[in-house]
Design an enzyme around this catalytic site. Structure first.
Site, PDB file in Angstrom:
ATOM      1  N   THR A 130       2.058  -5.586   4.865  1.00  0.00           N
ATOM      2  CA  THR A 130       1.788  -6.727   5.741  1.00  0.00           C
ATOM      3  C   THR A 130       2.442  -7.991   5.191  1.00  0.00           C
ATOM      4  OG1 THR A 130      -0.014  -8.229   6.339  1.00  0.00           O
ATOM      5  CG2 THR A 130      -0.422  -6.835   4.473  1.00  0.00           C
ATOM      6  N   ASP A 131       2.660  -8.962   6.082  1.00  0.00           N
ATOM      7  CA  ASP A 131       3.158 -10.267   5.630  1.00  0.00           C
ATOM      8  C   ASP A 131       2.071 -11.071   4.906  1.00  0.00           C
ATOM      9  OD1 ASP A 131       1.565 -10.925   7.815  1.00  0.00           O
ATOM     10  OD2 ASP A 131       3.110 -12.058   8.896  1.00  0.00           O
ATOM     11  N   GLU A 132       0.812 -10.612   5.011  1.00  0.00           N
ATOM     12  CA  GLU A 132      -0.285 -11.407   4.442  1.00  0.00           C
ATOM     13  C   GLU A 132      -0.242 -11.443   2.911  1.00  0.00           C
ATOM     14  OE1 GLU A 132      -4.066 -11.004   6.404  1.00  0.00           O
ATOM     15  OE2 GLU A 132      -3.121 -10.252   8.228  1.00  0.00           O
ATOM     16  N   TYR A 156      -8.454  -8.338   1.510  1.00  0.00           N
ATOM     17  CA  TYR A 156      -7.537  -7.420   2.206  1.00  0.00           C
ATOM     18  C   TYR A 156      -6.124  -7.577   1.683  1.00  0.00           C
ATOM     19  CZ  TYR A 156      -4.196  -5.932   5.781  1.00  0.00           C
ATOM     20  OH  TYR A 156      -3.119  -5.376   6.431  1.00  0.00           O
ATOM     21  N   LYS A 160      -3.682  -4.980  -0.448  1.00  0.00           N
ATOM     22  CA  LYS A 160      -2.380  -4.509   0.031  1.00  0.00           C
ATOM     23  C   LYS A 160      -1.288  -4.887  -0.981  1.00  0.00           C
ATOM     24  CE  LYS A 160      -1.334  -2.766   3.389  1.00  0.00           C
ATOM     25  NZ  LYS A 160      -1.257  -1.312   3.738  1.00  0.00           N
TER      26      LYS A 160
END
Ligand code: NAD
Ligand code: TYD
Length: 349
Positions: A130-132, A156, A160
């Site tokens: 993810t970009d997060e 989260y 990741k």
């Protein structure tokens, strides 16, 4: 054969459906069927010999080793994860177990399998991220690129990020041919209605409030899920092992814009009985703790090196998505049963 994990979730099921629609290569699908996993997403594949479903966890090393030995896949595509930021705030433990420990066990099984197969150069371990992991941006910051420093802010995104680092290390240390993609927010069919877009569509139709956290001015980049699937197929086919690819839709929108767009489409496609706009249901609620202000993806690498471009704009993708939810009320009813109601009560109390 492809070995897909988490293929009964939102993106994984779209990927499996799209894959089997354009290829004769079968898919082995390992999914733990958590609250987010739903075999109903794959109902159209019933009786299709190209889809083999196994109920189990990526953290079960013995099971994964057995599956690899039995089916001899040429690639692993890892979608399996706990994926909802708000749930990670209420209870991070599952995120550590699946996203970090689970990915570690999957990598270990993959390493043993790949080493036992004379380290076949054509094997691929594709890890979906993810970009997060890059953290948050201010309004005038440049978009995330592949070398942007990881600064995850939620349990989260931290989990990741940890899994991405493990994947990277297995390439650097052992030479495992890995690929990692960091994608922006997806939307489209089979999206579980705990996430903003499907939650808002579902709540709107039920006459419930449409909750916007804080001032609703947070920005996300939105990518139609089928475009994410086409990017993954491209990376699997032509990505360079050890490289990471940012995937995004060039569609930055504030959350308020997104919700207003959904309201306007519903006003057109399924007007309220009282003739009022769904916009009247928008309600500002307490902000998410540690809420990232803006994500933006610079997707030039995958575009220039692999020739991928998204086919949907936000306008075309959101119209398809709203239409899908209107046509699939039964799917929504099936996934919004007991445990879903408990989640809403806890989160929006
Ligand atoms: P999802 O929550 O809809 O689906 C996750 C799937 O993984 C479910 O089917 C679940 O049953 C399964 N699963 C969970 N734990 C498992 C385990 N231990 N073993 C096997 N299966 C397990 O998530 P999603 O939105 O489809 O996301 C898929 C992947 O893409 C995730 O890795 C996520 O981090 C990443 N991603 C998601 C988005 C997005 O906008 N949704 C954006 C970028 C990246
Ligand atoms: P979400 O779909 O949970 O994805 P992510 O947190 O991974 O980006 O949320 C998208 C954005 O919408 C995010 O800024 C949080 C916000 N949001 C709301 O304003 N209200 C809601 O009820 C939800 C679920 C999210």
């Amino acid at each position: 054969m492809l070995f897909v994990t988490g293929g009964a979730g939102f993106i994984g099921s779209n990927f499996v459906l799209d894959w089997l629609a354009q290829s004769d290569e079968p898919v082995l699908n390992l999914d733990a069927l958590t609250y987010a996993g739903n075999l109903g997403n794959l109902r159209s594949l019933e009786g299709d010999e190209g889809h083999i479903f196994v109920h189990g966890s990526i953290a079960d090393g013995a099971l994964v080793e057995r599956l690899l030995a039995d089916y001899r896949p040429r690639a692993i595509v890892n979608f399996a994860a706990e994926s909802h930021v708000d749930r990670s705030i209420h209870g991070p433990a599952d995120f550590i177990d699946t996203n970090i420990v689970g990915t570690f066990r999957l990598l270990e099984a993959a390493r043993a399998y790949w080493s036992g197969g004379s380290k076949d150069d054509s094997f691929r371990f594709l890890h979906i991220s993810t970009d997060e992991v890059f953290g948050t941006l201010d309004a005038d910051d440049e978009a995330f690129h592949e070398e942007t420093q990881y600064q995850p802010n939620s349990p989260y995104s931290a989990s990741k990020a940890a899994s991405d680092h493990l994947v990277r290390a297995y390439h650097h240390t052992y030479g495992l041919p890995v690929l990692t993609t960091n994608c922006s927010n997806n939307y489209g069919p089979f999206h579980f209605p705990e996430k903003l877009i499907p939650l808002v569509i579902n709540n709107a139709l039920l006459g419930r409030p449409l909750p916007l956290y804080g001032d609703g001015q947070q920005i996300r980049d939105w990518l139609y899920v089928k475009d994410h699937c086409s990017a993954l197929r491209r990376v699997l086919q032509s990505g360079v092992p050890g490289r990471t690819y940012n995937v995004g839709g060039w569609n930055e929108r504030t959350n308020l814009d997104v919700v207003q767009s959904i309201c306007d489409l519903l006003d057109e496609l399924k007007p309220r009985d009282d003739g009022q706009s769904y916009r009247g249901q928008i309600t500002f609620v307490t902000d998410r703790p540690g809420h990232d202000r803006r994500y933006a993806i610079d997707a030039r690498r995958i575009e220039s090196e692999l020739g991928w471009r998204p086919s949907e704009t936000f306008e075309s993708g959101i119209r398809k998505t709203v239409g899908w939810y209107l046509d699939n009320a039964e799917w929504v009813r099936n996934v919004t049963s007991g445990s879903y109601r408990n989640w809403l009560e806890k989160q929006y109390a």
